[in-house]
Motif scaffolding. Structure first.
Motif, short mmCIF file in Angstrom:
data_model
loop_
_atom_site.label_atom_id
_atom_site.label_comp_id
_atom_site.label_asym_id
_atom_site.label_seq_id
_atom_site.Cartn_x
_atom_site.Cartn_y
_atom_site.Cartn_z
N PRO A 1 0.94 81.83 56.74
CA PRO A 1 0.87 81.16 55.44
C PRO A 1 0.26 79.77 55.56
N PRO B 1 0.08 75.70 55.11
CA PRO B 1 1.11 74.68 55.25
C PRO B 1 1.90 74.54 53.95
N SER B 2 3.06 73.95 54.04
CA SER B 2 3.90 73.83 52.85
C SER B 2 3.18 73.05 51.75
N THR B 3 3.60 73.31 50.53
CA THR B 3 3.02 72.59 49.39
C THR B 3 3.20 71.09 49.54
N ASP B 4 4.37 70.67 50.02
CA ASP B 4 4.62 69.24 50.21
C ASP B 4 3.64 68.64 51.22
N ALA B 5 3.39 69.38 52.32
CA ALA B 5 2.48 68.87 53.35
C ALA B 5 1.07 68.73 52.79
N HIS C 1 -7.55 80.11 55.48
CA HIS C 1 -6.75 79.10 54.79
C HIS C 1 -7.62 78.23 53.88
#
Length: 351
Positions: free
Chosen positions: A85, A87-91, A183
């Motif tokens: 997946p 990276p996180s949305t926050d990252a 990605h």
């Protein structure tokens, strides 16, 4: 009444016909096109890039690698490795807020990239039939200790050639390209901010492998830098060094015989200066092989990076064309210039 002046970025946002600043890759199109171009180059079908006979076998091998990349990148769920997946949305949001690449090649990689790597080797098994040397390399890649594999990946992404196995690195790089390209294709190009330096990819922070003058639509006649890892392309004005960003002493070197080039460039020994205007040059409909592949040299930093012109060859593919035009590298380095960055599919040993 006081009126606020708009910045160039704000002005462009008001113009719906403005050229795209960033073009994200499409893996399902990118890798098959790269494979086809590599075979065209290997078969001598590109007059502007006469690849030497000694390189034809390697170009065919890299075409097989691109085919394998396409198969892995476009595999249906359940029929291939699960793509790690994003990276996180926050990252991602934090990176965008600070004008940093949202998919940086520095730092930890998702462990799932190794599944992509093994799937790539599986796809290449067919290509190794009747080629014992390739079969031996693939076998050694399969049993590579995890620490050694990760170390090779670190070196590839950091462009550190010292100590790297030149037989292993292209296959490791190919797997990393699949991950980062997949990605990158999922991002919103309008949200990715220009980096502090235009010489690095705004998506992943890698160096460009080459630049390309595109044709068609809003990109007509503009120059883009092509990322070596994620294949994103970002705009940089013509006649601006893609290594130091200066534009006072830029010239072009080509492979044509002396006096044969339309702009006066020749086999690395003479060059032509250009103006620093950002306006795109009018498209030249006549295909001129001498202008398909040239080296853009800078007298300020004494470096160079190749530039490929789609106006003179519609099928230009920056990474493939860079790989096949080693003769141009030899001529320009002999003239005293240093290459700006590496091609991740070709590494040279220390011997």
């Amino acid at each position: 009444m006081v009126q606020r002046l708009l910045s160039p970025g704000e002005i462009e946002s008001l113009d719906h016909n403005s050229m795209p600043r960033l073009v994200l890759p499409q893996p399902g199109v990118l890798f098959p096109a790269r494979a086809a171009r590599l075979r065209q180059l290997a078969d001598g079908g590109v007059p502007g890039i006469p690849a030497p006979d000694s390189l034809h076998g390697y170009l065919h091998l890299m075409a097989a690698v691109a085919d394998a990349q396409a198969a892995v990148a476009t595999a249906r769920p359940g029929s291939g490795p699960a793509m790690p997946p994003l990276p996180s949305t926050d990252a991602i949001e934090t990176a965008l807020a600070h004008n940093m690449p949202p998919l940086p090649v520095s730092g930890p990689r998702p462990a799932g990239w190794r599944a992509i790597y093994l799937a790539l080797l599986d796809q290449l098994d067919a290509a190794s039939a009747g080629q014992p040397q390739l079969a031996a390399v693939l076998a050694s890649l399969r049993i590579l200790p995890e620490a050694e594999l990760e170390g090779c990946a670190d070196a590839v992404l950091a462009e550190i050639g010292e100590g790297i196995n030149p037989l292993h690195a292209p296959f490791v790089a190919a797997a990393l390209q699949v991950l980062w390209t997949a990605h990158a294709s999922q991002l919103d190009a309008n949200r990715v901010q220009p980096p502090v330096t235009g010489t690095l990819c705004p998506v992943c922070g890698s160096h460009p492998v080459a630049s390309v003058i595109r044709i068609g639509g809003q990109a007509q006649g503009y120059r883009y830098l092509h990322c070596a890892i994620c294949a994103s392309e970002w705009h940089m004005v013509r006649v601006k060094c893609s290594c130091c960003e200066k534009n006072a002493r830029i010239a072009y070197q080509g492979l044509t015989p002396s006096g044969a080039g339309a702009d006066g460039s020749s086999s690395g020994s003479s060059s032509s200066s250009s103006s620093s205007s950002d306006a795109p040059a009018p498209a030249n409909k006549a295909q001129d092989p001498s202008r398909v592949a040239r080296a853009e040299t800078c007298e300020d930093c004494h470096s160079y990076r190749k530039i490929f012109n789609q106006e003179h060859d519609f099928l230009v593919e920056p990474l493939a064309d860079d790989l096949a035009s080693l003769a141009l590298d030899l001529l320009v380095t002999e003239a005293g210039y240093t290459r700006g960055s590496v091609n991740p599919l070709l590494w040279f040993g220390s011997e």
